[in-house]
Scaffold this motif. Structure first.
Motif, PDB file in Angstrom:
ATOM      1  N   ILE A 266       0.819  -1.225   0.000  1.00  0.00           N
ATOM      2  CA  ILE A 266       0.000   0.000   0.000  1.00  0.00           C
ATOM      3  C   ILE A 266       0.846   1.267   0.000  1.00  0.00           C
ATOM      4  N   ARG A 267       2.146   1.093  -0.189  1.00  0.00           N
ATOM      5  CA  ARG A 267       3.021   2.272  -0.201  1.00  0.00           C
ATOM      6  C   ARG A 267       2.640   3.248  -1.302  1.00  0.00           C
ATOM      7  N   GLU A 268       2.355   2.705  -2.501  1.00  0.00           N
ATOM      8  CA  GLU A 268       2.019   3.593  -3.620  1.00  0.00           C
ATOM      9  C   GLU A 268       0.709   4.349  -3.408  1.00  0.00           C
ATOM     10  N   PRO A 269      -0.401   3.669  -3.064  1.00  0.00           N
ATOM     11  CA  PRO A 269      -1.621   4.447  -2.806  1.00  0.00           C
ATOM     12  C   PRO A 269      -1.475   5.448  -1.656  1.00  0.00           C
ATOM     13  N   MET A 270      -0.630   5.140  -0.681  1.00  0.00           N
ATOM     14  CA  MET A 270      -0.372   6.102   0.394  1.00  0.00           C
ATOM     15  C   MET A 270       0.264   7.371  -0.161  1.00  0.00           C
ATOM     16  N   LEU A 271       1.236   7.202  -1.057  1.00  0.00           N
ATOM     17  CA  LEU A 271       1.907   8.364  -1.645  1.00  0.00           C
ATOM     18  C   LEU A 271       0.952   9.168  -2.520  1.00  0.00           C
ATOM     19  N   VAL A 272       0.079   8.449  -3.245  1.00  0.00           N
ATOM     20  CA  VAL A 272      -0.926   9.152  -4.059  1.00  0.00           C
ATOM     21  C   VAL A 272      -1.854   9.969  -3.161  1.00  0.00           C
ATOM     22  N   ALA A 273      -2.305   9.349  -2.076  1.00  0.00           N
ATOM     23  CA  ALA A 273      -3.202  10.047  -1.153  1.00  0.00           C
ATOM     24  C   ALA A 273      -2.514  11.249  -0.522  1.00  0.00           C
ATOM     25  N   PHE A 274      -1.242  11.094  -0.155  1.00  0.00           N
ATOM     26  CA  PHE A 274      -0.526  12.191   0.490  1.00  0.00           C
ATOM     27  C   PHE A 274      -0.306  13.353  -0.473  1.00  0.00           C
ATOM     28  N   SER A 275       0.082  13.046  -1.700  1.00  0.00           N
ATOM     29  CA  SER A 275       0.408  14.113  -2.650  1.00  0.00           C
ATOM     30  C   SER A 275      -0.826  14.835  -3.165  1.00  0.00           C
ATOM     31  N   THR A 276      -1.953  14.125  -3.277  1.00  0.00           N
ATOM     32  CA  THR A 276      -3.180  14.735  -3.807  1.00  0.00           C
ATOM     33  C   THR A 276      -4.148  15.163  -2.714  1.00  0.00           C
ATOM     34  N   ALA A 277      -3.917  14.704  -1.471  1.00  0.00           N
ATOM     35  CA  ALA A 277      -4.854  14.944  -0.352  1.00  0.00           C
ATOM     36  C   ALA A 277      -6.250  14.448  -0.722  1.00  0.00           C
ATOM     37  N   ALA A 282      -6.669   7.667  -4.506  1.00  0.00           N
ATOM     38  CA  ALA A 282      -5.907   6.462  -4.171  1.00  0.00           C
ATOM     39  C   ALA A 282      -6.772   5.212  -4.159  1.00  0.00           C
ATOM     40  N   TYR A 283      -8.080   5.352  -4.309  1.00  0.00           N
ATOM     41  CA  TYR A 283      -8.994   4.224  -4.146  1.00  0.00           C
ATOM     42  C   TYR A 283      -8.734   3.073  -5.126  1.00  0.00           C
ATOM     43  N   PRO A 284      -8.619   3.322  -6.437  1.00  0.00           N
ATOM     44  CA  PRO A 284      -8.416   2.193  -7.371  1.00  0.00           C
ATOM     45  C   PRO A 284      -7.143   1.413  -7.073  1.00  0.00           C
ATOM     46  N   LYS A 285      -6.045   2.125  -6.811  1.00  0.00           N
ATOM     47  CA  LYS A 285      -4.777   1.444  -6.541  1.00  0.00           C
ATOM     48  C   LYS A 285      -4.836   0.700  -5.218  1.00  0.00           C
ATOM     49  N   THR A 286      -5.544   1.230  -4.239  1.00  0.00           N
ATOM     50  CA  THR A 286      -5.688   0.534  -2.959  1.00  0.00           C
ATOM     51  C   THR A 286      -6.400  -0.797  -3.146  1.00  0.00           C
ATOM     52  N   MET A 287      -7.473  -0.797  -3.949  1.00  0.00           N
ATOM     53  CA  MET A 287      -8.187  -2.052  -4.227  1.00  0.00           C
ATOM     54  C   MET A 287      -7.266  -3.047  -4.919  1.00  0.00           C
ATOM     55  N   GLU A 288      -6.504  -2.578  -5.885  1.00  0.00           N
ATOM     56  CA  GLU A 288      -5.608  -3.464  -6.632  1.00  0.00           C
ATOM     57  C   GLU A 288      -4.569  -4.089  -5.703  1.00  0.00           C
ATOM     58  N   GLN A 289      -3.999  -3.288  -4.811  1.00  0.00           N
ATOM     59  CA  GLN A 289      -2.960  -3.798  -3.924  1.00  0.00           C
ATOM     60  C   GLN A 289      -3.532  -4.751  -2.868  1.00  0.00           C
ATOM     61  N   LEU A 290      -4.754  -4.504  -2.422  1.00  0.00           N
ATOM     62  CA  LEU A 290      -5.393  -5.424  -1.481  1.00  0.00           C
ATOM     63  C   LEU A 290      -5.671  -6.765  -2.148  1.00  0.00           C
ATOM     64  N   GLU A 291      -6.038  -6.746  -3.421  1.00  0.00           N
ATOM     65  CA  GLU A 291      -6.241  -7.997  -4.149  1.00  0.00           C
ATOM     66  C   GLU A 291      -4.920  -8.755  -4.293  1.00  0.00           C
ATOM     67  N   LYS A 292      -3.815  -8.018  -4.526  1.00  0.00           N
ATOM     68  CA  LYS A 292      -2.506  -8.657  -4.570  1.00  0.00           C
ATOM     69  C   LYS A 292      -2.167  -9.287  -3.224  1.00  0.00           C
ATOM     70  N   GLY A 399      -5.304   3.095   7.411  1.00  0.00           N
ATOM     71  CA  GLY A 399      -6.299   2.512   8.301  1.00  0.00           C
ATOM     72  C   GLY A 399      -7.306   1.645   7.579  1.00  0.00           C
ATOM     73  N   ASN A 400      -7.783   2.097   6.423  1.00  0.00           N
ATOM     74  CA  ASN A 400      -8.777   1.328   5.674  1.00  0.00           C
ATOM     75  C   ASN A 400      -8.170   0.066   5.058  1.00  0.00           C
ATOM     76  N   SER A 401      -6.919   0.136   4.637  1.00  0.00           N
ATOM     77  CA  SER A 401      -6.261  -1.045   4.078  1.00  0.00           C
ATOM     78  C   SER A 401      -6.092  -2.121   5.146  1.00  0.00           C
ATOM     79  N   ILE A 402      -5.628  -1.720   6.325  1.00  0.00           N
ATOM     80  CA  ILE A 402      -5.462  -2.680   7.417  1.00  0.00           C
ATOM     81  C   ILE A 402      -6.801  -3.250   7.833  1.00  0.00           C
ATOM     82  N   ALA A 403      -7.814  -2.376   7.946  1.00  0.00           N
ATOM     83  CA  ALA A 403      -9.142  -2.843   8.363  1.00  0.00           C
ATOM     84  C   ALA A 403      -9.707  -3.864   7.390  1.00  0.00           C
TER      85      ALA A 403
END
Length: 446
Positions: A266-277, A282-292, A399-403
């Motif tokens: 989830i490092r990449e979606p975290m960076l997307v979320a941080f840079s774009t606020a 970050a939602y699509p990439k978060t789903m993809e990484q959780l599936e991985k 938090g949402n990724s861990i949950a």
């Protein structure tokens, strides 16, 4: 979930930052030209005209916004067995994480006192619930939460009463299965879209409100007040680091060694979320990484969107910091009981309105008048909110990724990580052989 609008959001952020700088310049000039403190206060009063208008616009949208979003969220949950079981486990995690985030924010805000040196003059009190004067009366607090008239509650922005009515209304709609209920749910859903658009319109006036608020404060206080803003930002990010550690420990206990794999994914979606606020970006990439990571689609597709409305750990901490910052800035003492009541109201108020632009600010603005805290304090924070929003948004993604992963583990819906590329598992600064010694064999905690 509303689609992200990064271009428009970035333009607004640019204007807010420009307004912040212009407000500092204008305030400094007025502070230097004012012959005495009385004249400085008089000049600041003219800036407050713009501030008051923006605050009225914010208060105008609160009641229908909270009603529509909460009712729509509750009515759409459904009550099938599997959905109810997964939702129950998810909400258990969400509520626990929200309470911890709020309490940690309250503790740090009291210890670090980021707003203690502002010494702002408290504006005249507006009409509202008298929950912060004298000792907190638990009986009055509980009975006041139930409205005698929803029309009166909305007219006076009695947010707790609106919440209670919305909860009853939402469950009443959800209990029906005929076409009438479906039509009503659809209509309220459309009302949510309208209110989101209206909120977006109101937030277009934010740069003017920021300029006036910052200029007013610096006209009276001088440039020394900027040190307080730096202290507030530093205190908040220190709190976020502690919250990240707590989330990691909780995830490690539930997921085992695979928690390290999840963090790397989830490092990449975290960076997307941080840079774009923007959590939505970050939602699509978060789903993809959780599936991985091995979370099955049906869990990801249900728990992650639910978390975007009900599990905003970074936003919870921010709300605690913001509310107590306002109290400290105006030298308003809140007892321990009053602070707990304030945070509990915020926790309930925030559920379901995550898609609102600057949702955390809207929640704080809706709640603090109940405790006789000046709404004008919100504008002091709005100027630096972009820096705070970046951190809290990245925290929400964590938090949402861990949950989601933990709920999948509890449901037996967590498989071994799949399609994970080697570079996804590299630990910065780690020895090349580290992964071969154990990291590459993580099985998702199963």
């Amino acid at each position: 979930m509303q689609p992200a609008k990064p271009a428009k959001s970035n333009r607004r952020t640019t204007w807010i930052m420009a307004s912040l700088v212009l407000g500092i310049v204008a305030g400094y000039i007025c502070n230097q030209l004012a012959p005495d403190p009385a004249a400085a206060h008089e000049i600041a009063g003219y800036f407050s005209i713009v501030t008051d208008i923006f605050l009225r616009l914010i208060k105008m949208i609160i009641a229908p916004l909270v009603f529509a979003t909460l009712v729509a969220g509750i009515a759409s949950l459904g009550d099938t067995g599997a959905v109810g079981r997964i939702a129950g486990k998810a909400l258990l995690w969400f509520i626990s994480a929200s309470l911890f985030s709020l309490l940690l924010g309250m503790l740090l805000a009291n210890l670090l006192a980021p707003g203690a040196n502002l010494d702002l003059t408290r504006p005249p009190e507006s009409a509202g619930t008298n929950l912060a004067t004298g000792a907190l009366n638990f009986k009055d607090f509980i009975t006041h939460a139930f409205p005698s008239s929803i029309v009166q509650a909305m007219a006076q922005n009695e947010i707790l009463q609106i919440l209670v009515f919305s909860i009853f209304f939402g469950f009443a709609i959800a209990s029906f299965k005929d076409e009438t209920a479906k039509t009503l749910i659809k209509s309220i859903g459309e009302l949510v879209h309208v209110m989101l658009r209206l909120t977006d319109y109101v937030m277009n006036f934010a740069p003017y409100g920021v300029f006036a608020a910052i200029a007013s404060v610096i006209t009276v206080q001088g440039l020394g007040v900027l040190v307080t803003y730096g202290k507030f930002i530093g205190s908040f990010y220190f709190g976020l680091v502690l919250l990240w550690c707590a989330l990691f420990i909780a995830g490690r206990l539930a997921l085992g060694p695979s928690m390290f794999t999840l963090l790397k994914l989830i490092r990449e979606p975290m960076l997307v979320a941080f840079s774009t606020a923007s959590s939505e970006a970050a939602y699509p990439k978060t789903m993809e990484q959780l599936e991985k990571f091995g979370v099955r689609d049906r869990v990801t597709g249900f728990v992650l969107p639910l978390g975007y409305s009900f599990n905003l750990d970074g936003s919870m901490m921010y709300q605690a910091f913001a509310a107590l910052f306002v109290a400290q800035a105006y030298n308003i003492h809140l007892s321990f009981g009053q602070q707990i009541a304030l945070l509990l109201v915020m926790m309930v108020t925030s559920k379901g309105i995550a898609g609102v632009p600057r949702a955390s600010l809207v929640v704080v603005a809706a709640t603090i008048p109940m405790f006789k805290l000046p709404e004008a304090g919100i504008l002091l924070i709005l100027g630096i909110d972009q820096f705070l929003d970046m951190g809290r948004t990245a925290t929400n993604v964590i938090g949402n990724s861990i949950a989601t992963a933990v709920v999948a583990k509890w449901e037996g819906e967590l498989e071994s990580p799949r399609d994970v590329e080697a570079e996804d598992l590299i630990i910065p600064g780690a020895a090349p052989g580290l992964l071969q010694s154990g990291g590459s064999r993580v099985t998702g905690g199963t």
